[in-house]
Design a protein around this motif. Structure first.
Motif, PDB file in Angstrom:
ATOM      1  N   GLY A  81      39.572  48.593 104.614  1.00  0.00           N
ATOM      2  CA  GLY A  81      40.270  48.487 103.337  1.00  0.00           C
ATOM      3  C   GLY A  81      40.785  49.812 102.805  1.00  0.00           C
ATOM      4  N   ALA A 212      41.718  43.499  98.209  1.00  0.00           N
ATOM      5  CA  ALA A 212      42.115  42.677  99.352  1.00  0.00           C
ATOM      6  C   ALA A 212      42.456  41.292  98.822  1.00  0.00           C
ATOM      7  N   LYS A 213      43.379  40.644  99.473  1.00  0.00           N
ATOM      8  CA  LYS A 213      43.812  39.309  99.064  1.00  0.00           C
ATOM      9  C   LYS A 213      43.350  38.306 100.106  1.00  0.00           C
ATOM     10  N   GLU A 214      42.568  37.322  99.668  1.00  0.00           N
ATOM     11  CA  GLU A 214      42.025  36.312 100.572  1.00  0.00           C
ATOM     12  C   GLU A 214      42.764  34.996 100.379  1.00  0.00           C
ATOM     13  N   LEU A 219      43.117  37.307 105.561  1.00  0.00           N
ATOM     14  CA  LEU A 219      42.820  38.427 104.679  1.00  0.00           C
ATOM     15  C   LEU A 219      43.938  39.452 104.753  1.00  0.00           C
ATOM     16  N   THR A 220      44.442  39.850 103.606  1.00  0.00           N
ATOM     17  CA  THR A 220      45.452  40.895 103.519  1.00  0.00           C
ATOM     18  C   THR A 220      44.841  42.099 102.814  1.00  0.00           C
ATOM     19  N   LEU A 221      44.813  43.222 103.499  1.00  0.00           N
ATOM     20  CA  LEU A 221      44.253  44.450 102.939  1.00  0.00           C
ATOM     21  C   LEU A 221      45.342  45.166 102.150  1.00  0.00           C
ATOM     22  N   HIS A 223      44.837  48.059 100.268  1.00  0.00           N
ATOM     23  CA  HIS A 223      44.621  49.520 100.260  1.00  0.00           C
ATOM     24  C   HIS A 223      44.828  50.137  98.881  1.00  0.00           C
TER      25      HIS A 223
END
Length: 321
Positions: A81, A212-214, A219-221, A223
């Motif tokens: 992350g 982070a987007k779940e 999962l989209t990190l 940062h």
């Protein structure tokens, strides 16, 4: 030196680029002259970046704010992350500023730092017979002995090389020592979510996390650093990103659900389903009945005189001393 964009700065920048050394090109776009203040507690950077990684990949700038009321930053968030990168760029900005360099940020205000201590990464020392955990503890011991209130300490995953309870206990005690004992400016990254309770107890500590987007099992990190603790580690998501087989991921999610619900984990690979362990098994197996507790339970309090009760209490006290 002339104003930014003037002929002298442009000449230095061009010479640095031609020499092939990006660290010399300190007048390049996005670099700023840091401002030093008298307070050694202040470390405030807006849109800070990593001076090397930003040249190699699309980089997300982040702020960092440490002062009298924010001396201990506890970071949580998923693997990959950006926690370690965030810590490294903080250290680099600090060192570059005090070396007289421009720094990769939109603004930077900081006090003088006497030392920068880091405990980042994991490696062993086979030559001297030191395990990864032993190396970690040796470096940690050096930090705890030598850090001062004017130091900057960066800790990444303290306690991960031992059992969960041992690691958490060490991480908690280290947090208290650095914050309350020494008052050191500290950035502490961890996956121990229980440790986020430190911010409720220590008055100059705060929680922050990497966003982070779940979306289902995706999962989209992002940062990006945000205030507050994270609500998950997303370890299984990261395992999926690494290419771990689906059947392992499915099983891991089931085991995780059982652990979170406190239910028994069972093995059903071959033959009948077999119970392996329950989440409270360790606590039950390690609990030994104290003979004094057992003796107190068996006392007939209704038939004891005050003098006999006092004598019993005195006897128990002597045995405990």
């Amino acid at each position: 030196m002339a104003e930014r964009g003037g002929w002298r700065e442009q000449g230095i920048r061009s010479a640095a680029v031609m020499a092939g050394n990006p660290l010399l090109a300190l007048g390049s776009v996005g670099m700023v002259k840091p401002e030093f203040v008298e307070s050694g507690n202040k470390f405030e950077v807006e849109k800070g970046r990593h001076p090397v990684l930003e040249k190699q990949t699309s980089f997300v700038p982040n702020d960092i704010r440490m002062n009298d009321k924010r001396r201990f930053l506890l970071m949580t968030g998923p693997n990959m992350g950006g926690k370690s990168t965030y810590m490294r760029q903080t250290a680099l900005i600090c060192v570059m500023a005090q070396a007289g360099c421009f720094v990769p940020a939109s603004s930077a205000r900081l006090g003088m730092v006497d030392r920068v201590f880091t405990r980042v990464g994991a490696h062993d020392d086979l030559v001297h017979g030191h395990s990864t955990f032993m190396v970690e503890m040796l470096e940690l011991a050096n930090i705890l002995r030598n850090a001062t209130p004017n130091s900057l300490v960066l800790l990444d995953e303290i306690g991960r090389g031992t059992s969960t309870f041992d690691g958490l206990a060490l991480a908690w005690a280290v947090s208290e020592e650095l914050h309350a004992g020494k008052g050191v400016k500290t950035l502490f990254a961890t996956h121990y979510h229980q440790l986020t309770d430190v911010a409720k107890i220590l008055d100059r500590s705060v929680n922050c996390h990497m966003q982070a987007k779940e979306d289902g099992h995706e999962l989209t990190l992002l940062h990006r650093v945000a205030e507050g603790p994270t609500d998950a580690s997303f370890g299984i998501h990261v395992a999926k990103m690494a290419g771990v087989p689906d059947e392992v991921l499915v099983r891991a999610r089931k085991v995780l659900n059982n652990l979170e619900e406190g239910s028994t984990i069972e093995v059903s690979k071959t033959g009948p389903v077999q119970s392996v362990f329950s989440t409270d098994f360790g606590a039950r197996s390690q609990t030994k009945e104290n003979p004094i507790v057992d003796e107190i339970r068996k006392m007939d309090l209704m038939n004891l005189t005050p003098l006999q009760a006092l004598e019993k209490l005195h006897d128990i006290q002597q045995r405990l001393l």
